[in-house]
Scaffold this active site. Structure first.
Site, PDB file in Angstrom:
ATOM      1  N   ARG A 177     -28.968  24.616  -0.164  1.00 39.32           N
ATOM      2  CA  ARG A 177     -29.699  23.637  -0.974  1.00 39.32           C
ATOM      3  C   ARG A 177     -29.148  23.602  -2.392  1.00 39.32           C
ATOM      4  O   ARG A 177     -29.035  22.547  -3.003  1.00 39.32           O
ATOM      5  CB  ARG A 177     -31.191  23.973  -0.990  1.00 39.32           C
ATOM      6  CG  ARG A 177     -32.037  22.974  -1.703  1.00 39.32           C
ATOM      7  CD  ARG A 177     -32.055  21.602  -1.057  1.00 39.32           C
ATOM      8  NE  ARG A 177     -32.653  21.709   0.246  1.00 39.32           N
ATOM      9  CZ  ARG A 177     -32.405  20.882   1.263  1.00 39.32           C
ATOM     10  NH1 ARG A 177     -31.605  19.875   1.117  1.00 39.32           N
ATOM     11  NH2 ARG A 177     -32.960  21.051   2.427  1.00 39.32           N
TER      12      ARG A 177
ATOM     13  N   GLU B  60     -25.950  21.698  -2.224  1.00 39.97           N
ATOM     14  CA  GLU B  60     -26.264  20.297  -1.976  1.00 39.97           C
ATOM     15  C   GLU B  60     -26.772  19.617  -3.252  1.00 39.97           C
ATOM     16  O   GLU B  60     -26.338  18.527  -3.612  1.00 39.97           O
ATOM     17  CB  GLU B  60     -27.318  20.201  -0.871  1.00 39.97           C
ATOM     18  CG  GLU B  60     -27.697  18.782  -0.506  1.00 39.97           C
ATOM     19  CD  GLU B  60     -28.782  18.753   0.549  1.00 39.97           C
ATOM     20  OE1 GLU B  60     -28.665  17.927   1.456  1.00 39.97           O
ATOM     21  OE2 GLU B  60     -29.751  19.548   0.448  1.00 39.97           O
TER      22      GLU B  60
ATOM     23  N   SER C  72     -17.257  26.191 -18.563  1.00 38.40           N
ATOM     24  CA  SER C  72     -16.737  27.493 -18.177  1.00 38.40           C
ATOM     25  C   SER C  72     -17.719  28.225 -17.274  1.00 38.40           C
ATOM     26  O   SER C  72     -18.930  28.182 -17.500  1.00 38.40           O
ATOM     27  CB  SER C  72     -16.471  28.346 -19.419  1.00 38.40           C
ATOM     28  OG  SER C  72     -16.105  29.667 -19.052  1.00 38.40           O
TER      29      SER C  72
END
Length: 177
Positions: free
Chosen positions: A103, A106, A131
């Site tokens: 998740r 995603e 960074s």
């Protein structure tokens, strides 16, 4: 050839060795009865960095080893020595199968917010990246307006602008002059 004692003090290099080492660290944490937040507060770190140390994804600095030992007395001196070695920051591809990790990928990069976040960063800073080395991450819990628990993950990274690659700035240039 390294002695058996010296080789034990190397950071784990194989996946199985790393899993065994992480299990040892997490067992010491569990024996302390403390959360990552508790340990982080005692040591002066972020909770995410503290978790990275226990998952052997960050290097424990020698000047901080005493604080960690005081916070989690069950960590062996040998484990503290190993934690002070540069870790093998490997990525287990099976980790993508874990629902929370999936998740996170995603939501942040794969399909939902990746392009949008990149566009906003570019608008605010110009062409470049955040960074992941000069970087802080924290995880917090807040109450939503309907009383529900909500997760707040903060990424705080230094902005690294892409540079125009001028030949006269290339101090590693060879030949052709």
């Amino acid at each position: 050839m390294a002695s058996a004692t010296q080789s034990k003090l190397l950071a784990p290099r194989t996946r199985d060795a790393k899993v065994a080492f992480v299990d040892q660290l997490l067992a010491a944490k569990a024996a302390s009865g403390k959360t990552f937040d508790d340990i982080a507060a005692e040591c002066g770190w972020t909770n995410a960095y503290t978790a990275q140390l226990f998952f052997n994804q960050a290097q424990l600095k020698p000047e901080s080893a005493g604080r960690l030992k005081a916070a989690v007395p069950e960590i062996s001196d040998e484990a503290l020595a190993v934690m002070q070695q540069p870790p093998n920051r490997c990525w287990d591809p099976d980790l993508h199968q874990e629902p929370h990790v999936y998740r996170m990928l995603e939501a942040s990069a794969v399909s939902h917010y990746g392009e949008a976040l990149k566009a906003i960063v570019n608008e605010k800073f110009g062409d470049g990246i955040m960074s992941a080395i000069d970087f802080y991450c924290t995880v917090d819990k807040v109450q939503g307006k309907h009383g529900e628990n909500r997760v707040v993950i903060t990424f705080n990274g230094k902005f690294l602008p892409h540079v125009e690659q001028l030949s006269e700035d290339n101090t590693a240039a060879t030949g052709g002059k």
